[in-house]
Write a protein that holds these residues in place. Structure first.
Motif, PDB file in Angstrom:
ATOM      1  N   THR A 271      18.002  46.835   8.312  1.00  0.00           N
ATOM      2  CA  THR A 271      19.694  46.923   9.086  1.00  0.00           C
ATOM      3  C   THR A 271      19.682  45.350   9.031  1.00  0.00           C
ATOM      4  O   THR A 271      20.540  44.215   9.698  1.00  0.00           O
ATOM      5  CB  THR A 271      19.437  47.472  10.293  1.00  0.00           C
TER       6      THR A 271
ATOM      7  N   PRO B 284      20.117  41.853   7.784  1.00  0.00           N
ATOM      8  CA  PRO B 284      21.124  41.536   6.388  1.00  0.00           C
ATOM      9  C   PRO B 284      20.859  40.746   5.353  1.00  0.00           C
ATOM     10  O   PRO B 284      21.438  40.016   3.911  1.00  0.00           O
ATOM     11  CB  PRO B 284      23.085  41.515   6.796  1.00  0.00           C
TER      12      PRO B 284
ATOM     13  N   ALA C  81      15.281  38.140  10.730  1.00  0.00           N
ATOM     14  CA  ALA C  81      15.504  39.509  11.588  1.00  0.00           C
ATOM     15  C   ALA C  81      16.166  38.733  12.732  1.00  0.00           C
ATOM     16  O   ALA C  81      16.724  38.521  13.903  1.00  0.00           O
ATOM     17  CB  ALA C  81      15.623  40.543  12.270  1.00  0.00           C
TER      18      ALA C  81
END
Length: 341
Positions: free
Chosen positions: A159, A161, A95
């Motif tokens: 969240t 991807p 992330a």
């Protein structure tokens, strides 16, 4: 052929872990500029010679100081940890640095005291659960637990991807079979078990089964230890550091530092000093050394014999200046796509 680095944060005699870790980040910046494909950080515990104890910390720090190079672990020792913890840690890293994170999984024993200290349940009998640990880590990352499993349908960080690229690191045929069965990338530690390297990497490729957990194609990486000089003689001189360190370990000195070249030269006997650093007949060396052209030829022969499509280079030259110059020579002789901006 891709070329990458694995960094141990080797501590130069007379210096501190802080200085070694600072140098690791300098090496990451340099590798990024020189065009290396990835840099991985090692996991060692209570090892005075190395300051890289938790690769995820160096990955995070290096991510803020580099632009394009892939960053990963070489390796997280999954036998000591919860798969959930490892998977979540690397999802968070992905992330932070999307599309640049590699999760290299391995196992190792650091000795009975350290192995015990790393375990939470010290009353349980140790078991060989390496394959289930790797499989569970992959399941967490890909939300791939079967229906009815207590961990099913519990995505880690929905969240995010992207998913870290998963590699298995090993030094035996068994690890080659596991990586092939799971359909993930495989890295063989050629500096640990050089005579088994070619067979293990070919076995991995021959038995590879495509899965959703990789790219669908086998990716075989060979790890070597290399010392690259401006001349053959200088390359051999630089290799004395790692030869001296392994000599100290073989003598039972497990708290040893990596010696300077001068220290190693005074400690090594003729047999250790003259240990081959290039392929001799069918025998591969533990340590590759020589001029840039000699090292390139050895790497290319190793890659051809093992069917590796990537070489990842470890160096244990004690002096970080000499170590980075070695990396620079290797990058030039392989004509890596450097970034001077």
């Amino acid at each position: 052929m891709k070329l990458s680095l694995v960094d141990l944060a080797t501590i130069k005699p007379g210096e501190t872990a802080t200085e070694a870790l600072t140098q690791s980040l300098e090496t990451a910046r340099l590798a990024d500029q020189l065009g290396y494909h990835r840099i991985w950080f090692a996991e060692h515990h209570m090892a005075p010679a190395q300051a890289s104890h938790h690769p995820e910390l160096l990955i995070a720090a290096a991510g803020t100081q580099t632009k394009r190079i892939r960053l990963g672990s070489g390796a997280v020792l999954i036998n000591h940890y919860s798969p959930l913890k490892v998977a979540e840690m690397f999802m968070q890293l992905d992330a932070m640095f999307p599309g640049r994170i590699d999760l290299g999984l391995g196992r190792a024993s650091s000795g009975p005291v350290i192995d015990l200290a790393l375990r939470r349940d010290r009353n349980a009998r140790p078991t060989d659960d390496h394959a289930p640990q790797v499989t569970e880590t992959i399941a967490w990352l890909h939300n791939a637990f079967p229906e009815g499993h207590p961990f099913a349908d519990k995505p880690l960080i929905p969240t995010v991807p992207t998913i870290p690229d998963i590699w298995l690191l090993g030094s035996s045929i068994s690890s080659a079979h596991l990586a092939a069965k799971l359909g993930i990338g495989y890295t063989f530690a050629g500096f640990i078990n050089p005579q088994a390297a070619a067979a293990a990497l070919r076995t991995y490729r021959a038995n590879f089964v495509a899965s959703p957990y990789g790219t669908g194609q086998p990716r075989a990486m060979l790890g070597i230890n290399a010392s690259v000089g401006d001349s053959a003689e200088e390359g051999q001189r630089l290799a004395l550091s790692v030869k001296g360190y392994y000599n100290r370990l073989q003598q039972g000195n497990y708290t040893a530092f990596v010696p300077t070249i001068a220290e190693a030269d005074g400690e090594l006997g003729d047999a250790e000093r003259s240990e081959p650093t290039a392929i001799s007949g069918s025998r591969w060396p533990r340590f590759v050394a020589g001029s840039a052209e000699q090292v390139r030829q050895t790497c290319e022969q190793m890659a051809a014999e093992s069917e590796a499509d990537e070489i990842i280079v470890q160096s244990m030259i004690a002096d970080p200046v000499d170590r980075n110059r070695s990396y620079q020579r290797l990058a030039r002789v392989f004509d890596l796509p450097s970034d001077t901006t």
